[in-house]
Design a protein around this motif. Structure first.
Motif, short mmCIF file in Angstrom:
data_model
loop_
_atom_site.label_atom_id
_atom_site.label_comp_id
_atom_site.label_asym_id
_atom_site.label_seq_id
_atom_site.Cartn_x
_atom_site.Cartn_y
_atom_site.Cartn_z
N TYR A 215 25.23 19.99 -23.14
CA TYR A 215 25.95 19.45 -22.11
C TYR A 215 26.02 20.37 -21.09
N TYR B 175 26.51 19.47 -17.00
CA TYR B 175 27.53 20.17 -16.26
C TYR B 175 27.08 20.44 -15.05
N VAL C 130 28.35 17.32 -12.67
CA VAL C 130 29.61 17.97 -12.27
C VAL C 130 29.32 18.86 -11.12
N PHE D 214 31.60 28.02 -16.79
CA PHE D 214 32.22 26.97 -16.43
C PHE D 214 33.36 27.23 -15.30
N ILE E 40 36.52 13.01 -20.08
CA ILE E 40 36.38 14.13 -19.02
C ILE E 40 35.46 13.67 -17.99
N LYS F 294 36.02 18.58 -13.05
CA LYS F 294 35.57 19.93 -13.38
C LYS F 294 36.66 20.70 -14.07
N LYS G 170 38.84 19.46 -16.39
CA LYS G 170 38.90 19.13 -17.68
C LYS G 170 37.76 19.71 -18.47
N TRP G 171 36.52 20.02 -17.86
CA TRP G 171 35.36 20.57 -18.30
C TRP G 171 35.74 22.13 -18.50
N MET H 232 35.92 23.90 -22.55
CA MET H 232 35.08 25.04 -22.85
C MET H 232 35.73 26.33 -23.00
#
Length: 483
Positions: A47, A51, A55, A118, A196, A200, A202-203, A207
Motif C-alpha cells: 500500500y 499512498y 493520496v 506517511f 480510509i 491522508k 487517516k493514513w 500507519m
C-alpha cells in the motif's frame, strides 16, 4: 570500580537458556516477535505505492519520471547499506551473538521511520518529493535493513539441528504469512481501505499505530531467540579475522550459493511485480475500485493453502526433501498461474487458478530459509569459516534492488499506459476508468509473469541438491571444533 562490559547486563540477555529449541522460542521469538515489523513491511509492500500514487498523487512529478527514478536510486543506497551491515554482523562478537543485538537497535528505529514515511507535509510537490526520498531511505536503507539482516539470520544461526531449524523456518514464515495473508490481504481491502480511501489524515493515524506496534514485538524477538551456531565457537576472533575479500570469493565461487541467489532473483522479480499489481488488478480488471469483495476473495483463496501448509509442508519436506517438494510446487505454481492468465476477468476461474498456484507456492514460502541455512553450513564445511552476514547481505541486496527496479518499471509502465489516479468528489473517492493498455499492464503483472518464473525455478531446482549430504558435513564441522 570495574565497569561492566556491554551485554553483560542481565536486562540485555536472551531469555532462552536451553540447548535445544524451546516452545517459548518458537512461539515468542519466531512467530509473535517478528509479527510487528513484518506486518508493517507487508502493509508498505502493498500500500505504500498506493499512498504515493493515489493520496499524494506523485505520478505527475517530473513528468512521471520521479516514481520511476526514485525507487531505483533508493535501492542502490539500500544495497550499499546491506553490504555494510553484513560486514558489521560478521565482525560483531558479543555474548548475545553477532546478529541478535541489532534487533534491539532496530526496534525504535522502525517505529520512528515508519511514521515519517506517511507524515509528508502539505507543501509543494518538490518538498513532498524530497520528504518521500529521505523518509523512504531512512526506513528501508537504514532501519529495516538493520532489522531484516539480523532477523533473517536467526533461523540459520539458531541451531545446526536440521529438524529444529526446519520447524523454526516454518514458524518464521507463519508470522510473515499471517501478516500478509490475514491482515494485509483480508482486513485491509475489506475493512480499512474502504474506510480510509485517500484521506491522508487517516493514513497517517493508521500507519503511525502500526509503526509503534513494531517496537515491543521486535524486542520480544530479541529476548526469545538465541544464536547457538555462533555461540558454539570457542574462538570468535578467528572468524572475525577472515578478510572481507576472502568471504566474498567463498560466496561467489560456491555453486550452491550462486544457485540460491539466482533462484531468489527470479522468484523475487515475479513476486514484486505481482504484489505491486494486486490492488490495481482487483480495482480495475477483476472488480471495481475498493469494492471490499474482490481483493478479499482473491486473498482468502490464497490464504487457505497457506493455512494448510502449516501442517503439511514440513512433514512432506522431511520425507521427500526440501528441494524436491519445492520443485514440484513450482510446477503447480506455473500451472495455476496459466489458468489465471487465460481468464483474468472471470472470478470463479481466477479463484481456482489462485488456489492451485498458492498450493504450489507453499514449499517455497515455508522451507526456503532452512534450505538457505543448509547452504551456509555447506560453505562453512568447504571453507572452514562462516560468512553469514556477507551471504545474507547479498541475499538482501537482490531483494531490495529488485523491489526498487520492479517498482520503477511498473510505475513507468503505468504512467506510459496512461494510468489515471482517483479523485475525491464531494468527500467521496471516485476512481477513473482505465484504458485497455493500463489493464493489460496490470494483468500481465499480476497473473502473467509468474507463469514463466515458476517454470524457470522448477528447472533450476533440479541442480540444487545441497541437502543430500548436509548431515555428514555438519558432523565434520563439529569434529573440527572439538580438536
Amino acid at each position: 570500580m570495574e565497569r561492566k562490559k556491554p551485554w553483560s547486563c542481565k536486562a540485555l540477555q536472551s531469555r532462552v537458556r536451553t540447548e535445544d529449541v524451546s516452545k517459548a522460542e518458537k512461539w515468542l521469538g519466531y512467530l509473535l516477535g517478528p509479527a510487528g515489523a513484518l506486518l508493517l513491511n507487508a502493509v508498505l509492500a502493498t500500500y505504500l505505492h498506493v499512498y504515493y500514487t493515489d493520496v499524494l498523487k506523485l505520478t505527475t512529478v517530473w513528468g512521471g519520471a520521479f516514481l520511476v527514478i526514485f525507487p531505483i536510486a533508493s535501492k542502490i543506497i539500500d544495497a550499499i547499506t546491506n553490504v555494510v551491515m553484513g560486514y558489521i554482523i560478521d565482525r560483531a562478537h558479543t555474548p548475545e551473538g553477532k546478529a541478535r543485538p541489532w534487533l534491539l537497535l532496530s526496534a525504535p528505529l522502525l517505529a520512528a521511520t515508519g511514521i515519517l514515511l506517511f507524515t509528508v507535509p502539505n507543501a509543494s510537490q518538490t518538498v513532498q518529493a524530497i520528504w518521500v526520498m529521505v523518509s523512504y531511505n531512512l526506513f528501508y536503507s537504514f532501519a529495516y535493513t538493520i532489522f531484516n539482516m539480523s532477523h533473517s539470520l536467526m533461523v540459520p544461526l539458531s541451531t545446526r539441528n536440521t529438524t529444529q531449524r526446519g520447524e523454526l523456518s516454518v514458524f518464521n514464515q507463519i508470522a510473515t504469512i499471517m501478516m500478509s495473508g490475514i491482515f494485509v490481504a483480508l482486513v485491509f481491502p475489506m475493512v480499512i481501505m474502504p474506510l480510509i480511501g485517500v484521506d491522508k489524515g487517516k493514513w497517517i493515524a493508521l500507519m503511525s499505530l502500526l509503526s509503534i506496534l513494531a517496537l515491543p514485538l521486535t524486542l520480544l524477538e530479541y529476548y526469545f531467540t538465541k544464536e547457538r551456531v555462533t555461540l558454539e565457537s570457542r574462538e570468535a576472533a578467528e572468524t572475525g579475522s577472515v578478510p572481507f575479500a576472502k568471504q566474498l570469493k567463498a560466496i561467489f565461487t560456491d555453486r550452491y550459493m550462486l544457485m540460491i541467489y539466482v533462484y531468489f532473483f527470479i522468484y523475487t522479480a515475479g513476486m514484486s511485480i505481482k504484489n505491486l499489481s494486486l490492488v490495481y488488478f482487483c480495482n480495475y480488471v477483476l472488480g471495481t475500485y475498493n469494492d471490499g469483495f474482490t481483493q478479499t476473495m482473491i486473498s482468502v483463496i490464497g490464504g487457505i493453502p497457506m493455512g494448510i501448509g502449516i501442517f503439511a509442508v514440513w512433514p512432506l519436506a522431511k520425507k521427500f526433501g526440501k528441494r524436491n517438494v519445492t520443485l514440484v510446487g513450482f510446477i503447480l505454481y506455473a500451472f495455476g498461474g496459466a489458468i489465471c492468465r487465460l481468464f483474468p476477468t472471470s472470478m470463479p476461474i481466477m479463484l481456482v487458478g489462485q488456489f492451485i498456484k498458492n498450493i504450489g507456492g507453499l514449499p517455497c514460502s515455508y522451507v526456503f530459509m532452512a534450505l538457505f541455512a543448509d547452504v551456509l553450513d555447506h560453505m562453512e564445511w568447504k571453507t572452514g569459516f562462516r560468512s553469514d552476514g556477507i551471504a545474507m547481505s547479498v541475499y538482501n541486496i537482490i531483494a531490495v534492488a529488485l523491489v526498487g527496479i520492479c517498482t520503477g518499471i511498473f510505475n513507468g509502465l503505468l504512467s506510459g499506459a496512461g494510468y489515471v489516479a482517483p479523485e475525491i468528489v464531494n468527500g467521496v473517492t471516485v476512481a477513473a476508468a482505465q484504458s485497455e493498455a493500463v489493464k493489460n499492464v496490470i494483468t500481465f503483472g499480476f497473473v502473467g509473469l509468474e507463469v514463466f518464473t515458476g517454470i524457470i525455478l522448477a528447472i533450476l531446482l533440479l541442480f540444487l541438491n545441497v541437502e543430500k549430504d548436509i548431515g555428514k558435513k555438519q558432523a565434520e564441522i563439529k569434529a573440527r571444533q572439538t580438536k
